[in-house]
Structure formats: structure tokens, C-alpha cells
Design an enzyme around this catalytic site. Sequence first.
Site, PDB file in Angstrom:
ATOM      1  N   CYS A 247       0.830  -1.197   0.000  1.00 13.49           N
ATOM      2  CA  CYS A 247       0.000   0.000   0.000  1.00 13.49           C
ATOM      3  C   CYS A 247       0.862   1.244   0.000  1.00 13.49           C
ATOM      4  CB  CYS A 247      -0.946   0.020   1.190  1.00 13.49           C
ATOM      5  SG  CYS A 247      -0.146   0.296   2.755  1.00 13.49           S
ATOM      6  N   CYS A 305     -12.893  19.321 -23.707  1.00 14.95           N
ATOM      7  CA  CYS A 305     -11.885  20.317 -23.334  1.00 14.95           C
ATOM      8  C   CYS A 305     -11.601  21.211 -24.539  1.00 14.95           C
ATOM      9  CB  CYS A 305     -10.605  19.635 -22.850  1.00 14.95           C
ATOM     10  SG  CYS A 305      -9.272  20.794 -22.481  1.00 14.95           S
TER      11      CYS A 305
HETATM   12 ZN   LIG Z   1      -7.710  19.352 -21.634  1.00 12.92          ZN
END
Ligand SMILES: [Zn+2]
Length: 400
Positions: A247, A305
Site C-alpha cells: 500500500c 476540453c
Molecule cells: Zn484538456
Amino acid sequence: MATAEELKRRVRELENELIKCKQRRSSEEQVHARAKIEKMSAEVVDSNPYSRLMALKRMGIVDNYEKIRSFAVAVVGVGGVGSVTAEMLTRCGIGKLLLFDYDKVELANMNRLFFQPHQAGLSKVEAAENTLRNINPDVVFETHNYNITTMDSFTHFMDRISNGGLEEGKPVDLVLSCVDNFEARMAINTACNELGQVWMESGVSENAVSGHIQLIIPGETACFACAPPLVVAASIDEKTLKKDGVCAASLPTTMGVVAGILVQNVLKYLLGFGSVSYYLGYNAMQDFFPTMAMKANPQCDDQHCRRQQEEYKSKVTEHPKQEAVEEEVVVVVHEENEWGIEVVSEVTEAELQAASGPEPDLPEGITVAYTIPEKEETSGQTVEETDQSLEDLMAQMRKM
Ligand SMILES: [Zn+2]
């Protein structure tokens, strides 16, 4: 040896006892819980939970602190960073908090802040809501115990981001990513790019000694797919971390610092004071806080985006941004201030220049605000040895 019937009876007895314990605890909590407060007041009395926050107005830091109540913030991931973030926002009197997490509280989480051993086994969102409601009943809570990366949950997550504002049907004001893996970050990134939702990303490295926060305004600043933060990009393949017995390390200190700089940025962004950071890193080994700003990448893989970038471009052409007017530095001096202590920026331009070191090789659009200064040779003064006694030396010093 007890028979199966006897054991079953014993289990039932214990279950009943547990229910009674839980009921007793929640009624105790209700006895101590305060009543809701209709209007935030600046009155300086011991019983006012908002007096210290409202004092920010008197000190000239925030114009309208009570506006904090009009905002809804979604916190995705209620772990080491997310739980502390939620607690800070609750104590600051945020209007609404939406919590998303699918994990349960475990004893292995006790090296971090917020959760307590008696909550082990409860879902993180349920345990967090109980604690937070008790701290501040004025906050509206909405919790979702699911993994946002599964298809159904993702659709629901998108719906809550667009409709879960303080007023149902309005979007939330800010999404905070406090998750610990790449997949969940990408899911938040995808959702926020599609919705044009402003969000802040946060992260702590697997070795527990560095972290960062980042403000993402779709179309304007780099999204997570444009350029993932260096800290995350450099981390170990997360699939290797999910194995039993393997971990990531974590420290309550680093997670507390990252939650602190995250919520500080949230308060500045929502209440409009100070300068909001686009990227702020924290390196615990050198106590170094790099900042930078990253523009959106026109070749980003995320189609939403790229669409947001187009929309942002046409918006800027229509309404060019006005040059920021330099603000006067307000010097807050207490009336009774015999030491003349002033609260102003303590770093001068010259000091910043002096602290510049080699610039790292960064992709286009990324600029470095600060660099780690080159280590100076420590010209430590040495004390020459002498035959004189301590008394003689003291006598000499008195004469000086
Ligand atoms: Zn982006």
C-alpha cells in the site's frame, strides 16, 4: 460446546446491545448539538460560532463573509484529504456539501485525521455526515455512497453536479477532487469538461512527502487530460498498489497541509480575496511550495476540453479581459499596537530573484513561478579555541 442455536441467540443479544449503544450515542449527540442559526452574525460573544469568521470583514480581508452560505461544494473522495477538507468547509459555514465516496472507515485509516476508531465499518460518507452535522447543523448535506467511475453512478454524479446546487436544479459552485487514483480523476475531469464546471484537483504522492492542488477552469486552464500534475504523473503504477499487503504510505501532516491549501484556495476563489492559485505544490522534504499556471492544451485528448477552449477563445475576443488594476496594499494595524506590527507581504521582488535556481524542462505552456534555490555553501563561523576560562570570557563580554 455451545450449540448453533445458542450462538445465534448470543449474536441476536449482541446485535440488540449494539443498536441500543448507537441510539444512546445519537441521542447524546442531539442533546449537545446546537440549534440552527438563521443569520450569520458578527456579534462578539462566546456563544456565536461565526464571530471569528465574521471578524475577517472587520480586518479588511473579506468584504462579504456571510456569502459563504450561498455556495454548494461537491467533495469527491472522503479520505485523508477529503474528510479534512469537508470538515474545514463545514466549520467555515459553507451552504451545502455534497460528499461522494464508496469506501468504508477502517482502522488502517487511523493514522490520518478526522475519522475515529468507533466508526470503523461505517461508510465514509455516513460517518462523515454524522460528525459534520453535529459540528455545524447549518450546513445542508447530501451524501452518495457509490463509485463515480461505474457507468450508472457516473451518470448520477453528472446529474448531481448540474442540479445539486443550494437551490435544486442549479449547478454546484465548485467540485473538489480528493480521490487517490487516476481513473477517478479522469472521471471528474470528463464530467467537468462536458459541463463546463470549475473544479480543483488535489493529490498526495504515494511516498507521503509531497502533494499539490490545481484549479481547473474548463477551456481556460489546463485540464487533467491536458497535463496531469507532475506529482501524479511520476507516481508508481497504481494497479501494483492494490495488491494485498502493498500500500501507499500516508502521513496526517502532508494530508492536512494539502487539505489546508486546498480549502484556502476554495475560500479565496468563492469569497474573492487574495490571489487564487492555479497550481500550488508542496514538497515536504525541502519545505518548498512551487506555483505555476498552465494554459489549456489545444491538442488535448478530451473533445469537450477542446470545445470549451473554442468557446473560451470566442468569449475573450468578444469581451477582452481588462488589465487587472493593481490593488492598493491595505495595511491592517491594530489600534493599540505599540510594536507597530504590520500585516503585509513579507517577500520582496529582490528576495524572489535571489531565490531563483535552475529551471526544470517543462512542456510548452507551463511556466515556473519559483525554482528551488541552489544550496549555498554554509560559511559557518567557527569559534576559535582559547585558553581563557569561561569567567574571563564573560567578563570580556560585559565590557563590550
Ligand atoms: Zn484538456
